[in-house]
Design a protein around this motif. Structure first.
Motif, PDB file in Angstrom:
ATOM      1  N   TYR A 109     -16.602  -5.122  -0.911  1.00 41.33           N
ATOM      2  CA  TYR A 109     -15.850  -5.524   0.278  1.00 41.33           C
ATOM      3  C   TYR A 109     -16.759  -6.013   1.401  1.00 41.33           C
ATOM      4  O   TYR A 109     -16.436  -5.857   2.585  1.00 41.33           O
ATOM      5  CB  TYR A 109     -14.926  -4.397   0.761  1.00 41.33           C
ATOM      6  CG  TYR A 109     -14.174  -3.747  -0.368  1.00 41.33           C
ATOM      7  CD1 TYR A 109     -13.403  -4.514  -1.254  1.00 41.33           C
ATOM      8  CD2 TYR A 109     -14.267  -2.375  -0.601  1.00 41.33           C
ATOM      9  CE1 TYR A 109     -12.748  -3.934  -2.313  1.00 41.33           C
ATOM     10  CE2 TYR A 109     -13.607  -1.785  -1.665  1.00 41.33           C
ATOM     11  CZ  TYR A 109     -12.846  -2.566  -2.516  1.00 41.33           C
ATOM     12  OH  TYR A 109     -12.192  -1.986  -3.580  1.00 41.33           O
ATOM     13  N   SER A 137      -3.840   0.717  -3.401  1.00 41.83           N
ATOM     14  CA  SER A 137      -4.645   1.435  -2.415  1.00 41.83           C
ATOM     15  C   SER A 137      -4.866   0.581  -1.170  1.00 41.83           C
ATOM     16  O   SER A 137      -4.669  -0.645  -1.181  1.00 41.83           O
ATOM     17  CB  SER A 137      -6.000   1.805  -3.012  1.00 41.83           C
ATOM     18  OG  SER A 137      -6.756   0.628  -3.271  1.00 41.83           O
ATOM     19  N   THR A 165      -7.782  -0.062   0.108  1.00 35.61           N
ATOM     20  CA  THR A 165      -8.908  -0.964  -0.143  1.00 35.61           C
ATOM     21  C   THR A 165      -8.465  -2.195  -0.909  1.00 35.61           C
ATOM     22  O   THR A 165      -8.925  -3.313  -0.646  1.00 35.61           O
ATOM     23  CB  THR A 165     -10.020  -0.234  -0.927  1.00 35.61           C
ATOM     24  OG1 THR A 165      -9.447   0.394  -2.085  1.00 35.61           O
ATOM     25  CG2 THR A 165     -10.691   0.819  -0.071  1.00 35.61           C
ATOM     26  N   GLU A 166      -7.530  -2.012  -1.863  1.00 36.29           N
ATOM     27  CA  GLU A 166      -7.046  -3.166  -2.619  1.00 36.29           C
ATOM     28  C   GLU A 166      -6.177  -4.071  -1.743  1.00 36.29           C
ATOM     29  O   GLU A 166      -6.240  -5.301  -1.860  1.00 36.29           O
ATOM     30  CB  GLU A 166      -6.275  -2.705  -3.853  1.00 36.29           C
ATOM     31  CG  GLU A 166      -5.621  -3.821  -4.661  1.00 36.29           C
ATOM     32  CD  GLU A 166      -6.591  -4.870  -5.192  1.00 36.29           C
ATOM     33  OE1 GLU A 166      -6.133  -5.924  -5.648  1.00 36.29           O
ATOM     34  OE2 GLU A 166      -7.821  -4.641  -5.153  1.00 36.29           O
ATOM     35  N   ARG A 192      -7.383  -2.138   9.799  1.00 37.85           N
ATOM     36  CA  ARG A 192      -8.495  -3.070   9.678  1.00 37.85           C
ATOM     37  C   ARG A 192      -8.076  -4.520   9.846  1.00 37.85           C
ATOM     38  O   ARG A 192      -8.897  -5.428   9.698  1.00 37.85           O
ATOM     39  CB  ARG A 192      -9.177  -2.858   8.318  1.00 37.85           C
ATOM     40  CG  ARG A 192      -9.879  -1.507   8.267  1.00 37.85           C
ATOM     41  CD  ARG A 192     -10.111  -0.993   6.865  1.00 37.85           C
ATOM     42  NE  ARG A 192     -10.956   0.206   6.901  1.00 37.85           N
ATOM     43  CZ  ARG A 192     -10.499   1.441   7.121  1.00 37.85           C
ATOM     44  NH1 ARG A 192      -9.187   1.654   7.289  1.00 37.85           N
ATOM     45  NH2 ARG A 192     -11.332   2.458   7.159  1.00 37.85           N
ATOM     46  N   TRP A 202     -14.515  -3.239   5.382  1.00 35.04           N
ATOM     47  CA  TRP A 202     -13.829  -1.949   5.412  1.00 35.04           C
ATOM     48  C   TRP A 202     -14.288  -1.100   6.592  1.00 35.04           C
ATOM     49  O   TRP A 202     -13.464  -0.536   7.319  1.00 35.04           O
ATOM     50  CB  TRP A 202     -14.043  -1.200   4.102  1.00 35.04           C
ATOM     51  CG  TRP A 202     -13.258   0.073   4.028  1.00 35.04           C
ATOM     52  CD1 TRP A 202     -13.718   1.346   4.224  1.00 35.04           C
ATOM     53  CD2 TRP A 202     -11.853   0.200   3.796  1.00 35.04           C
ATOM     54  NE1 TRP A 202     -12.695   2.258   4.112  1.00 35.04           N
ATOM     55  CE2 TRP A 202     -11.534   1.580   3.840  1.00 35.04           C
ATOM     56  CE3 TRP A 202     -10.833  -0.709   3.527  1.00 35.04           C
ATOM     57  CZ2 TRP A 202     -10.241   2.060   3.643  1.00 35.04           C
ATOM     58  CZ3 TRP A 202      -9.546  -0.227   3.323  1.00 35.04           C
ATOM     59  CH2 TRP A 202      -9.260   1.137   3.384  1.00 35.04           C
ATOM     60  N   ASP A 203     -15.606  -1.022   6.815  1.00 36.12           N
ATOM     61  CA  ASP A 203     -16.123  -0.236   7.933  1.00 36.12           C
ATOM     62  C   ASP A 203     -16.071  -0.998   9.258  1.00 36.12           C
ATOM     63  O   ASP A 203     -16.378  -0.435  10.312  1.00 36.12           O
ATOM     64  CB  ASP A 203     -17.563   0.209   7.652  1.00 36.12           C
ATOM     65  CG  ASP A 203     -17.627   1.272   6.567  1.00 36.12           C
ATOM     66  OD1 ASP A 203     -16.589   1.917   6.312  1.00 36.12           O
ATOM     67  OD2 ASP A 203     -18.695   1.444   5.969  1.00 36.12           O
ATOM     68  N   GLU A 253       0.862  -1.175   0.000  1.00 36.30           N
ATOM     69  CA  GLU A 253       0.000   0.000   0.000  1.00 36.30           C
ATOM     70  C   GLU A 253       0.903   1.231   0.000  1.00 36.30           C
ATOM     71  O   GLU A 253       1.777   1.363   0.858  1.00 36.30           O
ATOM     72  CB  GLU A 253      -0.894   0.000   1.236  1.00 36.30           C
ATOM     73  CG  GLU A 253      -1.821   1.198   1.302  1.00 36.30           C
ATOM     74  CD  GLU A 253      -2.650   1.248   2.565  1.00 36.30           C
ATOM     75  OE1 GLU A 253      -3.429   2.210   2.699  1.00 36.30           O
ATOM     76  OE2 GLU A 253      -2.512   0.349   3.419  1.00 36.30           O
ATOM     77  N   GLU A 268      -4.162   2.905   5.352  1.00 41.58           N
ATOM     78  CA  GLU A 268      -5.468   2.605   5.922  1.00 41.58           C
ATOM     79  C   GLU A 268      -5.696   1.115   6.167  1.00 41.58           C
ATOM     80  O   GLU A 268      -6.469   0.745   7.040  1.00 41.58           O
ATOM     81  CB  GLU A 268      -6.571   3.126   4.984  1.00 41.58           C
ATOM     82  CG  GLU A 268      -6.646   4.641   4.913  1.00 41.58           C
ATOM     83  CD  GLU A 268      -7.049   5.265   6.237  1.00 41.58           C
ATOM     84  OE1 GLU A 268      -7.859   4.662   6.961  1.00 41.58           O
ATOM     85  OE2 GLU A 268      -6.536   6.365   6.556  1.00 41.58           O
ATOM     86  N   SER A 269      -5.032   0.259   5.401  1.00 42.54           N
ATOM     87  CA  SER A 269      -5.343  -1.172   5.511  1.00 42.54           C
ATOM     88  C   SER A 269      -4.982  -1.732   6.877  1.00 42.54           C
ATOM     89  O   SER A 269      -5.733  -2.547   7.438  1.00 42.54           O
ATOM     90  CB  SER A 269      -4.625  -1.949   4.407  1.00 42.54           C
ATOM     91  OG  SER A 269      -3.211  -1.853   4.531  1.00 42.54           O
ATOM     92  N   ARG A 289      -8.586  -6.006   0.337  1.00 38.11           N
ATOM     93  CA  ARG A 289      -9.248  -7.014  -0.502  1.00 38.11           C
ATOM     94  C   ARG A 289      -8.356  -8.236  -0.701  1.00 38.11           C
ATOM     95  O   ARG A 289      -8.804  -9.385  -0.590  1.00 38.11           O
ATOM     96  CB  ARG A 289      -9.606  -6.416  -1.867  1.00 38.11           C
ATOM     97  CG  ARG A 289     -10.432  -7.369  -2.740  1.00 38.11           C
ATOM     98  CD  ARG A 289     -10.401  -6.989  -4.203  1.00 38.11           C
ATOM     99  NE  ARG A 289      -9.105  -7.230  -4.823  1.00 38.11           N
ATOM    100  CZ  ARG A 289      -8.671  -8.434  -5.237  1.00 38.11           C
ATOM    101  NH1 ARG A 289      -9.436  -9.504  -5.074  1.00 38.11           N
ATOM    102  NH2 ARG A 289      -7.479  -8.571  -5.793  1.00 38.11           N
TER     103      ARG A 289
END
Length: 515
Positions: free
Chosen positions: A498, A359, A361-362, A405, A475-476, A348, A401-402, A365
Motif C-alpha cells: 500500500y 477488509s 485495507t482492501e 483515510r 494506510w499510515d 467493508e 477503517e477505510s 487498495r
C-alpha cells in the motif's frame, strides 16, 4: 394570501413560488401548474407539483445573476400569476451543479474541481430524526462529498423494518408475514398492500427534501436512486402510467436542487417487470422535464447497461468480479468515453455476503487503484454491531477503517495539476501510474504499488530535468521527502504494501502543481 414567493435568491439556489389552487378530485392527476422564468440570459419552463392542503409549488434554479420575471399558469389556478425577483451572487460554498469535464472527470459549474468520493446509505433518509442526525454528523466529519440513497423504502437482508413513511397514500401489507425464509422473495406485486398509486403521500417527499437540503448544507451531492427491485410494497412493478406520474412528480419536486444526481435504478437488471425500453422511456422523461441537465446514470447488478447511450452522463458501476473491479477502469474509460464511477466495489464489513465483507485495507487498495487509473471509487460499510444497524442501509455510525483515510487521498487528488488523473500508458507492467488527464508529459507522476511490497524502484525520464520525489504510505497517511534527482535514480521503500511514490518535475519559473 394565495400567492407567495421571495424577492431574492442566490444563483444556483431554489426560487419557489407557492399558490393556492384546486383541491377537489385528485390534484395529482386532474390539474396542472407550470412556471416560465425569464432572465437576461435564459428562459426556463418548469412543471410544478401539488404539495397538499391546497398548495401548489413551482421551483426554479437560476443560472445567472440579475433580474428575473416569471409567470405561473395552469388549470389548478383560476388566473395566471406573475412577478419578478433578483438573483444575487452565490455564497462562498455554493459552486453550482456538478458537470462532466474533460470527457472523464467532473467540475462544479463555477469551475471548481470536483472529485466524487461517495458512499452508499440506501434508506438513511427514511429513519428516525435521531438516526438521520447521527448520519449527518458522521458525514460532516468525513471526506465524503456524494451519497447514494433511495426515494422508495427498501426491503432486504438487515433491512426488514418499516420506513418512517411511504410514498403513496394507503397502507402496507402486514409485516408480520415476514420471516427469515421469505425476506428476499418480494420482487413483484404483493398481496396485502393497499396503495392509491395516483395519490402521493406528500410528507414522504417533504422528508426527502429536508435530507437533500441538509446534504447541500454540508457540501454533499445527493445521488438519488429513483427505483430499485428490493420491494415488498409493489412500487417496483407499477403500471406505465403510474411510473410516468411518479417520475414527473420526483423531477418537479427535486430538480431545482443543485446537488441532485439522477440514478434511474439500483440494479436495473433485477427488475422482473421492467425492460430496457422502460428505462429508455424513464430517461426520456428526465431529459424532457429536467431543464438543468443534472447528471444521469443507471446502476447494474450483473450485466452493464449500455453506457454509450447519449442520455447517460457517467458510468455507475457495480463490480462484476469477486476480486477485480478497479483494475478494469482503463478498459471502461476506453470503451465508454465517460467518467467511470465505481458506485459499488464491495463493502467493508463482516456480513455473510461476499459483497459485504472485505477488509479496510482492501477497500482502500481498491480506492487507490481506481483513482490512479482515472476512475472514481465509492465506499460502503456493512459491519455487524450491537445495534444491528448497518451504515449501508440505515446510516448512523461508521465502524470501519477505510473511511478514516479518504481525506488523505482527497487532498492528494486536489493537489493534482489540471483536473483529473489518467492512467499512464508508459509505466512498467508491475505498477499503476497516474498522470494529469490534460498531458502525460508535464512532469507529474503518481505511482501505486497496491499489495506488492518492493524495497526500491528505479526511474529514468531524461538526463536534464530535475524531479522531486516523495514516498507515500497510503494506510499510515504519511508523505516523506525522498530527494531531488535527474537522470536514472532509485527510490527506496519500506518493503510493505500500500505504498505510493509521487514524482514531480521541479519548476524553475515559479510555477507549482497545486491548483
Amino acid at each position: 394570501m394565495d400567492f407567495r414567493y421571495g424577492k431574492k435568491v442566490e444563483k444556483w439556489d431554489v426560487f419557489q413560488v407557492e399558490v393556492n389552487g384546486a383541491e377537489e378530485g385528485n390534484p395529482f392527476t386532474d390539474y396542472t401548474i407550470c412556471g416560465t422564468f425569464k432572465g437576461k440570459n435564459e428562459t426556463i419552463e418548469v412543471e410544478g407539483f401539488y404539495d397538499g392542503n391546497g398548495v401548489y409549488k413551482i421551483r426554479f434554479m437560476p443560472s445567472f445573476e440579475g433580474t428575473y420575471s416569471f409567470e405561473i399558469s395552469g388549470n389548478a389556478i383560476s388566473e395566471k400569476k406573475s412577478g419578478c425577483f433578483e438573483v444575487t451572487a452565490p455564497s462562498e460554498d455554493n459552486h453550482g451543479p456538478v458537470r462532466v469535464v474533460n470527457t472523464y472527470h467532473f467540475m462544479y459549474e463555477d469551475g471548481t474541481a470536483y472529485y466524487p468520493l461517495g458512499t452508499t446509505c440506501y434508506v438513511w433518509n427514511l429513519q428516525s430524526d435521531k438516526m438521520i442526525e447521527e448520519t449527518l454528523e458522521t458525514l460532516r466529519e468525513s471526506a465524503f462529498n456524494k451519497i447514494r440513497f433511495c426515494v422508495f423504502p427498501k426491503h432486504y437482508d438487515y433491512n426488514l423494518g418499516e420506513p418512517r413513511s411511504y410514498p403513496y397514500e394507503g397502507t402496507p401489507m402486514d409485516s408480520s408475514v415476514l420471516n427469515k425464509e421469505n425476506f428476499g422473495e418480494y420482487t413483484g406485486k404483493t398481496e396485502g398492500n393497499n396503495w392509491n398509486l395516483k395519490r402521493f403521500h406528500v410528507e414522504h417527499f417533504q422528508q426527502i427534501e429536508k435530507c437533500i437540503l441538509a446534504l447541500q448544507d454540508i457540501g454533499i451531492e445527493a445521488d438519488l436512486i429513483i427505483m430499485h427491485p428490493y420491494d415488498r410494497w409493489g412500487f417496483s412493478c407499477m403500471e406505465p402510467d403510474e411510473d410516468e406520474l411518479y417520475w414527473k412528480y420526483v423531477i418537479s419536486r427535486f430538480s431545482a436542487y443543485r446537488n441532485i444526481w439522477w440514478s434511474l435504478a439500483n440494479e436495473y437488471d433485477l427488475f422482473e417487470h421492467k425492460a430496457v425500453s422502460d428505462w429508455e422511456r424513464y430517461a426520456k422523461i428526465i431529459c424532457d422535464y429536467d431543464p438543468y441537465n443534472h447528471l444521469r446514470s443507471i446502476h447494474n447488478c450483473i450485466p452493464f447497461y449500455d453506457y454509450h447511450r447519449p442520455w447517460i452522463t457517467h458510468c455507475s458501476i457495480q463490480r462484476q468480479d469477486l476480486y477485480k473491479t478497479s483494475e478494469f477502469v482503463n478498459e471502461w474509460r476506453v470503451r465508454y468515453k465517460k467518467p467511470v464511477v465505481l458506485d459499488e466495489i464491495a463493502y467493508e464489513g463482516n456480513i455473510q455476503h461476499g459483497w459485504g465483507n472485505i477488509s479496510g485495507t482492501e477497500m482502500l487498495r481498491r480506492f487507490w487503484e481506481a483513482v490512479c487509473r482515472g476512475g472514481y471509487p465509492g465506499h460502503g460499510e456493512t459491519f455487524m454491531n450491537s445495534s444491528n444497524i448497518l451504515w449501508w442501509s440505515h446510516g448512523g455510525k461508521l465502524y470501519g477503517e477505510s473511511h478514516k483515510r479518504f481525506a488523505f487521498l482527497s487532498n492528494i487528488w486536489k493537489e493534482t495539476p489540471g483536473n483529473g488523473l489518467a492512467p499512464y500508458d508508459k509505466c512498467a507492467w508491475d505498477e499503476v501510474c497516474a498522470v494529469p488527464e490534460d498531458s502525460s508529459e508535464n512532469g507529474y507522476y503518481l505511482y501505486y504499488y497496491s499489495f506488492m511490497q518492493p524495497s526500491f524502484r528505479e526511474f529514468y525520464f531524461d538526463n536534464e530535468t530535475e524531479y522531486e520525489a516523495e514516498v507515500i504510505d497510503t494506510w499510515d497517511m504519511t508523505i516523506n521527502k525522498a530527494g531531488v534527482y535527474r537522470g536514472k535514480f532509485k527510490i527506496y521503500l519500506p518493503g510493505k504494501p500500500y505504498m505510493a511514490i509521487r514524482i514531480m518535475k521541479i519548476r524553475h519559473d515559479s510555477q507549482t502543481f497545486t491548483q
